[in-house]
Each structure stands twice: as C-alpha cells, then as structure tokens.
Scaffold this active site. Structure first.
Site, PDB file in Angstrom:
ATOM      1  N   ALA A  21      61.474  78.951  95.669  1.00 13.03           N
ATOM      2  CA  ALA A  21      60.345  78.709  96.571  1.00 13.03           C
ATOM      3  C   ALA A  21      59.686  77.368  96.300  1.00 13.03           C
ATOM      4  O   ALA A  21      58.481  77.204  96.460  1.00 13.03           O
ATOM      5  CB  ALA A  21      59.329  79.841  96.435  1.00 13.03           C
ATOM      6  N   GLY A  22      60.486  76.365  95.879  1.00 13.45           N
ATOM      7  CA  GLY A  22      59.973  74.995  95.786  1.00 13.45           C
ATOM      8  C   GLY A  22      60.075  74.349  97.168  1.00 13.45           C
ATOM      9  O   GLY A  22      60.288  75.030  98.183  1.00 13.45           O
ATOM     10  N   ALA A  58      62.420  72.562  98.562  1.00 12.16           N
ATOM     11  CA  ALA A  58      63.703  72.735  99.258  1.00 12.16           C
ATOM     12  C   ALA A  58      63.821  74.144  99.830  1.00 12.16           C
ATOM     13  O   ALA A  58      64.184  74.324 101.001  1.00 12.16           O
ATOM     14  CB  ALA A  58      64.857  72.453  98.301  1.00 12.16           C
ATOM     15  N   PHE A  61      57.220  51.853  94.508  1.00 11.82           N
ATOM     16  CA  PHE A  61      57.881  52.680  93.499  1.00 11.82           C
ATOM     17  C   PHE A  61      59.159  51.968  93.051  1.00 11.82           C
ATOM     18  O   PHE A  61      59.705  51.130  93.780  1.00 11.82           O
ATOM     19  CB  PHE A  61      58.231  54.060  94.078  1.00 11.82           C
ATOM     20  N   GLN A  85      68.720  61.920  84.371  1.00 12.33           N
ATOM     21  CA  GLN A  85      67.750  60.828  84.323  1.00 12.33           C
ATOM     22  C   GLN A  85      66.660  61.031  83.269  1.00 12.33           C
ATOM     23  O   GLN A  85      66.061  62.108  83.204  1.00 12.33           O
ATOM     24  CB  GLN A  85      67.065  60.726  85.687  1.00 12.33           C
ATOM     25  N   HIS A 133      63.049  59.664  82.519  1.00 19.58           N
ATOM     26  CA  HIS A 133      61.942  58.915  83.131  1.00 19.58           C
ATOM     27  C   HIS A 133      61.312  58.063  82.039  1.00 19.58           C
ATOM     28  O   HIS A 133      61.080  58.546  80.932  1.00 19.58           O
ATOM     29  CB  HIS A 133      60.929  59.913  83.706  1.00 19.58           C
ATOM     30  N   LEU A 147      54.727  64.079  82.175  1.00 22.45           N
ATOM     31  CA  LEU A 147      54.989  62.866  82.938  1.00 22.45           C
ATOM     32  C   LEU A 147      53.743  62.060  83.287  1.00 22.45           C
ATOM     33  O   LEU A 147      52.724  62.617  83.700  1.00 22.45           O
ATOM     34  CB  LEU A 147      55.699  63.221  84.244  1.00 22.45           C
ATOM     35  N   GLU A 173      55.415  57.221  87.904  1.00 26.30           N
ATOM     36  CA  GLU A 173      55.768  55.822  88.175  1.00 26.30           C
ATOM     37  C   GLU A 173      54.752  55.196  89.132  1.00 26.30           C
ATOM     38  O   GLU A 173      54.656  53.973  89.246  1.00 26.30           O
ATOM     39  CB  GLU A 173      57.153  55.833  88.822  1.00 26.30           C
ATOM     40  N   ARG A 195      64.628  53.577  87.259  1.00 27.67           N
ATOM     41  CA  ARG A 195      64.264  54.269  86.017  1.00 27.67           C
ATOM     42  C   ARG A 195      65.289  54.126  84.898  1.00 27.67           C
ATOM     43  O   ARG A 195      64.912  54.034  83.732  1.00 27.67           O
ATOM     44  CB  ARG A 195      64.089  55.757  86.327  1.00 27.67           C
ATOM     45  N   HIS A 224      64.175  64.115  82.661  1.00 31.88           N
ATOM     46  CA  HIS A 224      63.386  64.347  83.867  1.00 31.88           C
ATOM     47  C   HIS A 224      64.161  64.997  84.994  1.00 31.88           C
ATOM     48  O   HIS A 224      63.690  65.962  85.603  1.00 31.88           O
ATOM     49  CB  HIS A 224      62.837  62.991  84.325  1.00 31.88           C
ATOM     50  N   ARG A 272      68.691  58.498  90.304  1.00 31.03           N
ATOM     51  CA  ARG A 272      67.807  58.702  91.458  1.00 31.03           C
ATOM     52  C   ARG A 272      66.638  57.724  91.422  1.00 31.03           C
ATOM     53  O   ARG A 272      66.060  57.473  90.361  1.00 31.03           O
ATOM     54  CB  ARG A 272      67.254  60.136  91.450  1.00 31.03           C
TER      55      ARG A 272
HETATM   56  C1  LIG Z   1      56.169  65.952  86.564  1.00 32.58           C
HETATM   57  C2  LIG Z   1      57.091  65.641  87.693  1.00 32.58           C
HETATM   58  C3  LIG Z   1      56.710  64.750  88.685  1.00 32.58           C
HETATM   59  C4  LIG Z   1      57.564  64.453  89.742  1.00 32.58           C
HETATM   60  N1  LIG Z   1      57.147  63.588  90.710  1.00 32.58           N
HETATM   61  C5  LIG Z   1      57.966  63.338  91.756  1.00 32.58           C
HETATM   62  C6  LIG Z   1      57.549  62.477  92.815  1.00 32.58           C
HETATM   63  O1  LIG Z   1      56.437  61.957  92.826  1.00 32.58           O
HETATM   64  N2  LIG Z   1      58.407  62.241  93.823  1.00 32.58           N
HETATM   65  C7  LIG Z   1      59.649  62.788  93.862  1.00 32.58           C
HETATM   66  O2  LIG Z   1      60.391  62.538  94.812  1.00 32.58           O
HETATM   67  N3  LIG Z   1      60.051  63.629  92.889  1.00 32.58           N
HETATM   68  C8  LIG Z   1      59.250  63.921  91.843  1.00 32.58           C
HETATM   69  N4  LIG Z   1      59.671  64.773  90.863  1.00 32.58           N
HETATM   70  C9  LIG Z   1      60.926  65.505  91.036  1.00 32.58           C
HETATM   71  C10 LIG Z   1      60.727  66.637  92.026  1.00 32.58           C
HETATM   72  O3  LIG Z   1      59.425  67.131  91.906  1.00 32.58           O
HETATM   73  C11 LIG Z   1      61.692  67.807  91.809  1.00 32.58           C
HETATM   74  O4  LIG Z   1      62.992  67.308  91.710  1.00 32.58           O
HETATM   75  C12 LIG Z   1      61.611  68.752  92.985  1.00 32.58           C
HETATM   76  O5  LIG Z   1      60.280  69.142  93.211  1.00 32.58           O
HETATM   77  C13 LIG Z   1      62.471  69.991  92.811  1.00 32.58           C
HETATM   78  O6  LIG Z   1      62.243  70.826  93.919  1.00 32.58           O
HETATM   79  P1  LIG Z   1      63.160  72.071  94.240  1.00 32.58           P
HETATM   80  O7  LIG Z   1      62.680  72.670  95.505  1.00 32.58           O
HETATM   81  O8  LIG Z   1      64.582  71.690  94.150  1.00 32.58           O
HETATM   82  O9  LIG Z   1      62.884  73.060  93.020  1.00 32.58           O
HETATM   83  P2  LIG Z   1      61.523  73.598  92.362  1.00 32.58           P
HETATM   84  O10 LIG Z   1      60.314  73.100  93.021  1.00 32.58           O
HETATM   85  O11 LIG Z   1      61.680  73.388  90.886  1.00 32.58           O
HETATM   86  O12 LIG Z   1      61.595  75.133  92.669  1.00 32.58           O
HETATM   87  C14 LIG Z   1      62.582  75.963  92.085  1.00 32.58           C
HETATM   88  C15 LIG Z   1      62.348  77.358  92.583  1.00 32.58           C
HETATM   89  O13 LIG Z   1      63.432  78.176  92.185  1.00 32.58           O
HETATM   90  C16 LIG Z   1      62.948  79.399  91.679  1.00 32.58           C
HETATM   91  N5  LIG Z   1      63.961  79.922  90.756  1.00 32.58           N
HETATM   92  C17 LIG Z   1      64.609  79.278  89.758  1.00 32.58           C
HETATM   93  N6  LIG Z   1      65.500  80.110  89.181  1.00 32.58           N
HETATM   94  C18 LIG Z   1      65.420  81.294  89.828  1.00 32.58           C
HETATM   95  C19 LIG Z   1      66.077  82.545  89.699  1.00 32.58           C
HETATM   96  N7  LIG Z   1      66.998  82.771  88.754  1.00 32.58           N
HETATM   97  N8  LIG Z   1      65.720  83.546  90.531  1.00 32.58           N
HETATM   98  C20 LIG Z   1      64.763  83.367  91.482  1.00 32.58           C
HETATM   99  N9  LIG Z   1      64.108  82.198  91.655  1.00 32.58           N
HETATM  100  C21 LIG Z   1      64.447  81.175  90.835  1.00 32.58           C
HETATM  101  C22 LIG Z   1      61.629  79.051  91.026  1.00 32.58           C
HETATM  102  O14 LIG Z   1      60.799  80.174  90.948  1.00 32.58           O
HETATM  103  C23 LIG Z   1      61.090  78.027  92.038  1.00 32.58           C
HETATM  104  O15 LIG Z   1      60.443  78.680  93.083  1.00 32.58           O
HETATM  105  C24 LIG Z   1      58.824  65.054  89.796  1.00 32.58           C
HETATM  106  C25 LIG Z   1      59.222  65.953  88.802  1.00 32.58           C
HETATM  107  C26 LIG Z   1      58.371  66.227  87.759  1.00 32.58           C
HETATM  108  C27 LIG Z   1      58.852  67.154  86.674  1.00 32.58           C
END
Ligand SMILES: Cc1cc2nc3c(=O)[nH]c(=O)nc-3n(C[C@H](O)[C@H](O)[C@H](O)COP(=O)(O)OP(=O)(O)OC[C@H]3O[C@@H](n4cnc5c(N)ncnc54)[C@H](O)[C@@H]3O)c2cc1C
Length: 576
Positions: A12-13, A15, A115, A235, A237, A247, A250, A281, A351, A391
């Site tokens: 639920a991120g 994506a 950036f 990567q 950072h 973090l 940047e 980076r 990172h 990236r």
């Molecule tokens: C501190 C920090 C700052 C960042 N800043 C930036 C930025 O400014 N710009 C940028 O482009 N990127 C940034 N990034 C990178 C970016 O935030 C992440 O790569 C991105 O948000 C990942 O999103 P996602 O939807 O793939 O996964 P996530 O948002 O990590 O979500 C993963 C989801 O999967 C679920 N999940 C995982 N395993 C299971 C399982 N076994 N069963 C059920 N659910 C599960 C979790 O509960 C969660 O809901 C940053 C990263 C960090 C760490």
C-alpha cells in the site's frame, strides 16, 4: 478463510495504491499490506517527484529521459525511460487534481527544485525539475491516493503479511497471508496479483530504510522460481545522518547545500566540475568515500565510518523552515544541531535497490523468455528497468506513479477476460510444513544474531567499493547464515501479533536477496553506476551492456542475461 478478488495488490505504498486506484475502476480490488497503509515507506520520501513541467526553468521530457539513461550509466531500458519522462508530467497533474498540496511558485504554479543528475539541454547545468510538497512529498502522495482508493471502494486488508505464493505453469494462482492481529493464515485467490512491496535496504547495516523494507515480494518470486533482475546495483545515498543512516534529502543540496571535507573544501569541485554537489548519487557517494580514504574525512582516520559535512548555513533559517522543515527537525532531534547555524555530519547510507522483479512497461512480470500471465510488479520491488545502474533522485516517486498507474490499467483490462484460477492439489502444503517446522521444538539462533551478521557482511563487502575477495566472503557468510536460518525455531508460540514469526520469515527473504545481490555483483566484472569494483574499475560495454537475471534454486544462484533496450541515446562516457 478464503477470499476471491479480481485484482490483488500486495503493498500500500505509492505504487500499490496507484495500481489499486486504476484497477478498481473496473474490477473487484483488494490491497493487502503488512503495515497500516499510511505507514508505508513512500511516506518517508522527502525531496520530490521529477517531471519536466518547466514551471521554473525551461525543460523537456527528452532531457529528463536522457538524464535518466545517463544517470543509469546506460543500463536503463530506453523505451521505458521515455515513457517515465513523458507520463510523469500527466501523472503529476493527476495527483494535483486529486488534491495533492504541492508547494507553489509566487504565481501559483507547482514549484520545482533542483536534484542530482537532472539537467538542462543534455547536461549543460542543473535544472529545476523536482515537484515537491515541502519535504513531505511522499507523505502527501500516500494521503492523496489512499483517500481516492477509499472513495473507489477498494477493500483494504491492513496488517496482513503475505508469506507464500502458489505458482503453477508460470501463473500466480493464489497467495497466503497471515493476519497479524489473530495469527490466522488466509488464502487469497485472484485473477491478477501485483507486487508493490517496496525496497530491501535492511540487508545493509547503515540504511535509510525502515524495518519493514525486507524485500518480501522479490524474495517470494525468487523462491517461486522467477529470476530477479540487476540486484547487483544497490544505491548508497550520499547524505545519511552520521552513524544512523537516517536520510537527509538531496533537496538540501538542491536548495544550495554544499558538501565539505575536514579542510572546509567543497570537494565535489574535483569530481564533477559542472554539476558539483548535484552530480548523481553514485558519484557523490564515491567522492565522499574517496575523501575519507584519503584522510580528508572529519576524523581523518580513513575508516569506513568517518564522515563529511553538509553545509546549509548560508541558506538561512527562513528558507530552511519553509522548504525543509522536517529535515530541520531531524537535525535538532537526532543531533541537537540547528542546520541554519551549523553544518550537519553525514555519511553514505544504503538507500535504494535498482533491481527487482523483472517487468515490461505495463508492469507484467516477464524475463525475455517467459511471461507470467496475471502476475505484475511495480515500484521499488520491480525492475522495469528505468533506473539502470543508478537511480536519479526524485525518479522513484515518478516510477511508482507512472508504472503503478500503467500496471493498474493493464490489470483492469486483463481481468475482464480472465477466470479465477483453479488451485493445484497440495497448494497449501509448503506453507503449512514451514510453519509447523518453526513451531516444533528446538533452539537455534535468534533473529538478532543472524540479522547482525548479514548486515555487517553486506555493508563491509558489497557496499560502495567492491572486489572479488570481499564479495566471495560476503556470499559465503550469507550462504552459511541461510543454513543456520533453517534451524531457527519459534520461542513465542502466541497467535496475536507474533512479530517473532513474521521477523523470521522476513529475515529469510533478506538472506535470499543478499545472496543473489552478492553473487550477481561478483559475476559482473566491470564498474557501472552504483556497482564500483576496485578490481575492474572501468565500464565495459562490449561484454557487460546487458541485464543480469539471477535465479535461486537449492541455495545456488544461476545467472542468465537480458538485452538492454537502446533506442534513442547511444552509450557515451559518463562525465558531469
Ligand atoms: C527516507 C527516504 C526518502 C526518499 N525520498 C525520495 C524522494 O524524495 N523522491 C523519490 O523519488 N524517492 C524517494 N525515496 C525512495 C522512494 O520513497 C521509495 O523508493 C518508494 O516510496 C517505494 O514505494 P513503493 O510503493 O514501491 O513501496 P513502499 O512505499 O515501501 O510500500 C511497500 C508496501 O508493501 C507492503 N508490504 C511489504 N511486504 C509485504 C508483505 N509481505 N505482505 C503484505 N504487504 C507487504 C508494505 O506494508 C507497504 O505498504 C526515498 C526513500 C527514503 C527511504
């Protein structure tokens, strides 16, 4: 219990939520998340989301695509990179229309900041491309998408952890998930399944990633026989808080922050004379390590954990409070430093995984030889591959939004003509055998013992600079730890919120990914992007301009390759 859905989104991120939003327009959609959705790691994203809106500076989607490919050291698939850059613009406006409160220019347009690696006119100078909501961009994306999913009647299974997949004839026919609150195991059948489980930075000791970033999606796919792409590219950072890895975005350098060594020198002048502190980076992280190894870190002892300073004092309190309020709070809370008055001690932090589950640009899981119908992946756990070997900052949020949306749309079409799959006999045997074994009597190592050893080995030997000897050592250590992991037994037999059980399963996932990472890195005998080898210091396009596909079977990693899609930008030396 058993549940049936048209579309099942795991994660639920950003994506997962964007995919769910699109899929739910035509199909009965569920989101499973081991965390409450708003706690997903996307919420930690600070600096912004890149899109060539041209609100502050002249910009073009072609320049954005070029920067992405060059930033990725020419390992990016170029059709996907062009889609990323072109669709980023509409995706950002869609988010705005759905209510995302972006920071604004004085005229009321979406504001943009600079950036690393994002440039004007194919590398001429840094460009203002990152759209942002102060330093809470990811948090705002989650809020916006979650509200829209609720409105679209997506079913949420919060705090359900997916622990097994049922795959037959290359089709994903079901998933098993444990409800954290009750400990019950549930079966979810679905016409389409999308993994959006985020990153796996927890395999390293110093990381910006949350405890939940354990790579469950890629590891479950690997365990089911699907090879993973380009895991050797991880990567670091440049600016994590010294000793903690938390973090410092940047965006601080985007607003004008400067990295300095113990002599107060702006050392990036030596490494990237045009882009300086806003070089990509991988280059900045290597520059910091080179300064440290030359004794110009702040302690000057040449040790891997020495640090440099990030100086934002000249930005002034008002600008820092307006544009980087959370970062200012981090500095006060964790270091008792006022960033408008004193520089901040920083060091590189693990990172972001550029590699992951291989997909096409509609999120369908595929290697060049096999398509897995009905199985999708998007976000950090996937490898489209737009980021190639490194990236650029702000391109992950774009990746989530562009390819999460595309995958959701494809799913909406796919499920219309698909039937709910029939499960094979014995589909629940593996997971029941595993859970029973863990509950059987015995002692064995603790989660903490194995975790610590894995993270230390990966940090020391598969970090910023690598060589064959170190990577072999790390691979052997991880292989031994995988053996030991098989001896682990539960001490806590309770059903309610049994975090020990879930951590053991997550550790298994990290160990599998650590092994694939170390072996893929050892296999790639060149330096490219974030993969920097002391024993093979040059990029070698003749032999290595290809993606790695690494499968895991009976503890052995088997490697094949996939072609890189080069349609627009021919590989050139990467200077900034
Ligand atoms: C501190 C920090 C700052 C960042 N800043 C930036 C930025 O400014 N710009 C940028 O482009 N990127 C940034 N990034 C990178 C970016 O935030 C992440 O790569 C991105 O948000 C990942 O999103 P996602 O939807 O793939 O996964 P996530 O948002 O990590 O979500 C993963 C989801 O999967 C679920 N999940 C995982 N395993 C299971 C399982 N076994 N069963 C059920 N659910 C599960 C979790 O509960 C969660 O809901 C940053 C990263 C960090 C760490």
């Amino acid at each position: 219990m058993e549940f049936d859905f048209d579309a099942l989104i795991i994660g639920a991120g950003g994506a997962g939520l964007y995919a769910a939003l699109e899929a739910s327009k035509t199909s009965k959609t569920a989101v499973l998340s081991k965390l409450y959705p708003m706690r997903s790691h996307t919420g930690a994203a600070q600096g912004g989301i890149g899109a060539a809106l041209g609100n502050v500076d002249e910009d073009s989607t072609e320049w954005h695509a070029f920067d992405t490919v060059k930033g990725g050291d020419y390992l990016s698939d170029q059709t996907a990179a062009l889609i990323l850059a072109e669709e980023a613009v509409q995706a950002v406006y869609d988010l705005e229309n759905r209510g995302l409160p972006f920071s604004r220019t004085p005229e009321g347009k979406i504001d943009q900041r600079r950036f690393g690696g994002h440039t004007r006119n194919f590398g001429e100078a840094p460009v203002y491309r990152s759209c942002y909501a102060a330093d809470r961009t990811g948090h705002m994306i989650l809020q916006t998408l979650y509200q829209q999913c609720i409105k679209n009647q997506v079913s949420f299974f919060d705090e359900f952890q997916v622990v097994d997949l049922v795959i037959e004839d290359n089709m994903c026919k079901g998933t098993f998930a444990i409800d954290l609150a009750s400990g019950e195991l549930h079966l979810f059948k679905s016409k389409a399944v999308l993994f959006a489980t985020g990153g796996f930075g927890r395999m390293f000791k110093v990381t910006s990633n949350a405890h939940a970033n354990t790579g469950d999606g890629p590891a479950l796919c690997a365990a089911a026989g699907i090879p993973l792409q380009d895991l050797e590219f991880f990567q670091f950072h440049p600016t994590g808080i010294k000793g903690m890895g938390i973090l410092i975005t940047e965006g601080v350098r985007g607003e004008g922050g400067i990295l300095r060594n113990r002599d107060g020198k702006r050392f990036m002048e030596e490494y990237a004379p045009t882009l300086l502190d806003l070089a990509p980076r991988d280059m900045v992280a290597r520059a910091i390590m080179t300064e440290i190894q030359a004794g110009r870190g702040m302690r000057g002892d040449k040790k891997i954990d020495d640090y440099v300073m990030l100086d934002a004092t000249h930005l002034g309190k008002e600008k820092i409070e307006a544009k980087l309020p959370d970062i200012a709070d981090f500095c006060r809370t964790y270091m008792d430093i006022e960033p408008a008055e004193k520089p901040v001690p920083v060091q590189p932090t693990a990172h972001y995984g550029m590699g992951g589950i291989p997909t096409d640009s509609d999120g369908r899981v595929e290697t060049s030889v096999t398509l897995y119908p009905g199985l999708y992946a998007a976000g950090e756990c996937a490898c489209v591959s737009v980021h190639g070997a490194n990236r650029l900052g702000t391109n992950s949020l774009v990746d989530l939004i562009v390819f999460g949306r595309r995958a959701g749309r494809h799913i909406a079409g796919f499920v219309k003509d698909a039937d709910l799959p029939e499960l094979p006999d014995g589909h629940d045997e593996d997971i029941h055998t595993l859970l029973e074994k863990m509950k059987s009597s015995g002692s064995g190592p603790t989660v903490a013992d194995i975790y610590e050893q894995m993270q230390t080995a990966m940090m020391a030997d598969v970090g910023i600079y690598r060589n064959a000897e170190g990577m072999k050592r790390a691979s052997e250590t991880v292989a031994e730890l995988r053996e030991k992991h098989g001896d682990m037994r539960l001490k806590d037999m309770s059903s309610t919120f049994n975090t020990e059980l879930l951590e053991i399963l997550e550790l298994q996932n990290l160990l599998d990914l650590a092994l694939i990472t170390a072996e893929s890195a050892l296999n790639r005998e060149e330096s490219r992007g974030a993969h920097s080898r002391e024993d093979f210091p040059d990029r070698n396009d003749e032999t290595w301009l290809k993606h790695t596909l690494a499968g895991l079977k009976d503890g052995e990693v088997a490697i094949t390759y996939k072609e890189v899609d080069i349609t627009r930008f021919q590989p050139k030396p990467r200077v900034y």
